[in-house]
Design a protein around this motif. Structure first.
Motif, PDB file in Angstrom:
ATOM      1  N   HIS A  37      25.057  -1.713 -69.169  1.00  0.00           N
ATOM      2  CA  HIS A  37      23.215  -1.574 -69.282  1.00  0.00           C
ATOM      3  C   HIS A  37      23.013  -2.831 -67.319  1.00  0.00           C
ATOM      4  O   HIS A  37      22.822  -3.696 -67.890  1.00  0.00           O
TER       5      HIS A  37
ATOM      6  N   PHE B  10      21.658  -1.802 -63.787  1.00  0.00           N
ATOM      7  CA  PHE B  10      21.457  -1.050 -62.773  1.00  0.00           C
ATOM      8  C   PHE B  10      21.641  -0.725 -61.202  1.00  0.00           C
ATOM      9  O   PHE B  10      22.479  -1.835 -60.611  1.00  0.00           O
ATOM     10  N   ASN B  11      21.099   0.618 -61.292  1.00  0.00           N
ATOM     11  CA  ASN B  11      20.263   1.189 -61.737  1.00  0.00           C
ATOM     12  C   ASN B  11      20.902   2.691 -63.066  1.00  0.00           C
ATOM     13  O   ASN B  11      21.848   3.322 -62.114  1.00  0.00           O
ATOM     14  N   TRP B  12      21.125   2.387 -63.292  1.00  0.00           N
ATOM     15  CA  TRP B  12      22.259   3.457 -64.544  1.00  0.00           C
ATOM     16  C   TRP B  12      21.449   4.737 -64.068  1.00  0.00           C
ATOM     17  O   TRP B  12      22.269   5.812 -65.118  1.00  0.00           O
TER      18      TRP B  12
ATOM     19  N   ASP C 171      12.577  -2.536 -60.433  1.00  0.00           N
ATOM     20  CA  ASP C 171      12.873  -1.451 -59.642  1.00  0.00           C
ATOM     21  C   ASP C 171      13.136  -0.292 -60.272  1.00  0.00           C
ATOM     22  O   ASP C 171      12.963   1.269 -60.100  1.00  0.00           O
ATOM     23  N   ASN C 172      14.294  -0.749 -61.663  1.00  0.00           N
ATOM     24  CA  ASN C 172      14.803   0.270 -62.243  1.00  0.00           C
ATOM     25  C   ASN C 172      14.471   1.543 -62.838  1.00  0.00           C
ATOM     26  O   ASN C 172      14.909   2.901 -62.389  1.00  0.00           O
TER      27      ASN C 172
ATOM     28  N   ASN D 269      14.984  -6.735 -60.698  1.00  0.00           N
ATOM     29  CA  ASN D 269      15.611  -5.321 -60.467  1.00  0.00           C
ATOM     30  C   ASN D 269      15.541  -4.497 -61.807  1.00  0.00           C
ATOM     31  O   ASN D 269      15.050  -3.387 -61.555  1.00  0.00           O
ATOM     32  N   PHE D 270      14.790  -4.920 -62.703  1.00  0.00           N
ATOM     33  CA  PHE D 270      14.542  -4.632 -64.174  1.00  0.00           C
ATOM     34  C   PHE D 270      13.944  -3.108 -63.816  1.00  0.00           C
ATOM     35  O   PHE D 270      13.736  -2.212 -64.361  1.00  0.00           O
TER      36      PHE D 270
ATOM     37  N   TYR E 168      22.613   1.355 -53.782  1.00  0.00           N
ATOM     38  CA  TYR E 168      23.288   1.085 -54.062  1.00  0.00           C
ATOM     39  C   TYR E 168      24.671   1.274 -54.487  1.00  0.00           C
ATOM     40  O   TYR E 168      25.114   2.847 -54.133  1.00  0.00           O
TER      41      TYR E 168
ATOM     42  N   LEU F  92      21.946  -8.119 -62.261  1.00  0.00           N
ATOM     43  CA  LEU F  92      22.044  -6.774 -62.753  1.00  0.00           C
ATOM     44  C   LEU F  92      22.268  -6.033 -64.074  1.00  0.00           C
ATOM     45  O   LEU F  92      22.174  -5.009 -64.219  1.00  0.00           O
TER      46      LEU F  92
ATOM     47  N   MET G 141      20.634  -5.587 -67.984  1.00  0.00           N
ATOM     48  CA  MET G 141      19.865  -5.584 -68.970  1.00  0.00           C
ATOM     49  C   MET G 141      20.144  -7.783 -69.592  1.00  0.00           C
ATOM     50  O   MET G 141      20.729  -7.155 -71.159  1.00  0.00           O
TER      51      MET G 141
ATOM     52  N   LYS H 269      24.513  -3.425 -56.034  1.00  0.00           N
ATOM     53  CA  LYS H 269      23.390  -3.464 -55.192  1.00  0.00           C
ATOM     54  C   LYS H 269      23.273  -4.028 -53.870  1.00  0.00           C
ATOM     55  O   LYS H 269      23.359  -5.511 -54.091  1.00  0.00           O
TER      56      LYS H 269
END
Length: 307
Positions: free
Chosen positions: A114, A116-118, A71-72, A68-69, A237, A274, A276, A231
């Motif tokens: 934080h 994802f995806n902010w 992908d973000n 996810n990190f 999302y 999801l 950080m 997600k």
């Protein structure tokens, strides 16, 4: 340097998402298995937050997190060529909460974490909400990266306000609040000055939190809303919004932050992959001289040094 970076990433962003996700998977293998990027920090954080989980369970969360990190950031880079329509197609949500706030002639304060995806979610929110989004951000030391992320965030039409120095924040805030707005602040990472922070238990450990989001909401007495994404599948999302308090001045100091942290902890527990985890969230240790900064409902939980 900026133009080289921007040009390279722009060309990269022209690739279809199915191809970009292949790159994501390759980068995941490099970061997780080869370089082990901040893996010790991630696993330590997971052990602090979830001491009851087995090593295999924490590793499973870590692997999902790294995917996810990556992908973000790749999804954010895609917006360089795809524009804000990319965000609009990938986010849905209960945006009607802002319609009601706007109908009352009010602005809002948006408490974020934080999750994802902010980056892409902010662009979607600017489109779907009747309130103009003002994003408070921490300047990046690298001038090239700073310019790149400013460009990315400006694609949505949102207003950008630097968190520091205070003079820049004040100028930016005054200039941008000419129409109904939502002021968005990320409040879940370690504050710079822990001796001036709010302290309370977070995952059963005394933890400092920035005071800015609460003080800003109380000063303007504007509705405080918590926003977070879930997600549904890769690249899709849903944004969720919960009212923390409609009239912040009606509650005692610290109450907004207490409610924020309760929601934050609940959401991280429900969707740990999801959030950080690469940040050293528990690097600050509780000291007895911070007792006047304690806003928790229970006594401070002191643990051995985290890192």
């Amino acid at each position: 340097m900026y133009y080289l970076l921007y040009g390279t990433l722009y060309l990269f962003s022209l690739l279809p998402m199915r191809v970009l996700y292949i790159f994501c998977d390759l980068i995941y293998v490099i970061l997780y298995y080869i370089t082990g990027y901040r893996k010790q920090v991630v696993m330590k954080n997971l052990s602090i937050a979830f001491p009851e989980k087995s090593e295999a369970e924490k590793v499973a969360i870590a692997k999902k997190f790294y995917k996810n990190f990556i992908d973000n950031f790749i999804e954010a880079i895609k917006m360089l060529s795809a524009g804000k329509s990319f965000a609009q197609k990938r986010f849905s949500g209960n945006f009607e909460i802002f319609d009601e706030i706007q109908s009352q002639g009010k602005s809002a304060h948006l408490f974020l974490g934080h999750f994802f995806n902010w980056e892409v979610g902010g662009a979607a929110l600017e489109h779907y909400s009747p309130l103009h989004m003002l994003i408070v951000y921490m300047p990046i030391k690298s001038q090239a990266m700073e310019r790149l992320f400013i460009r990315l965030r400006q694609l949505s039409g949102a207003g950008l306000i630097p968190a520091t120095p205070m003079s820049a924040f004040t100028r930016g805030y005054i200039a941008e609040r000419k129409r109904p707005y939502m002021l968005a602040l990320l409040g879940d990472q370690s504050p710079g000055g822990v001796e001036k922070a709010y302290w309370l238990n977070f995952f059963n450990r005394a933890t400092p939190f920035v005071t800015g989001p609460e003080k800003s909401a109380r000063s303007a007495n504007m509705p405080a809303v918590f926003g977070y994404p879930t997600k549904e599948k890769r690249g899709q999302y849903t944004l969720h919004f919960e009212m923390i308090e409609e009239n912040p001045r009606s509650v005692e100091e610290g109450e907004l932050t207490r409610r924020y942290v309760k929601i934050l902890e609940r959401l991280i527990t429900e969707n740990p992959e999801l959030w950080m985890w690469t940040h050293k969230r528990w690097k600050a240790d509780w000291k007895s001289e911070y007792k006047e900064l304690w806003i928790g409902e229970d006594v401070p939980v002191v643990r051995p040094k985290a890192y």
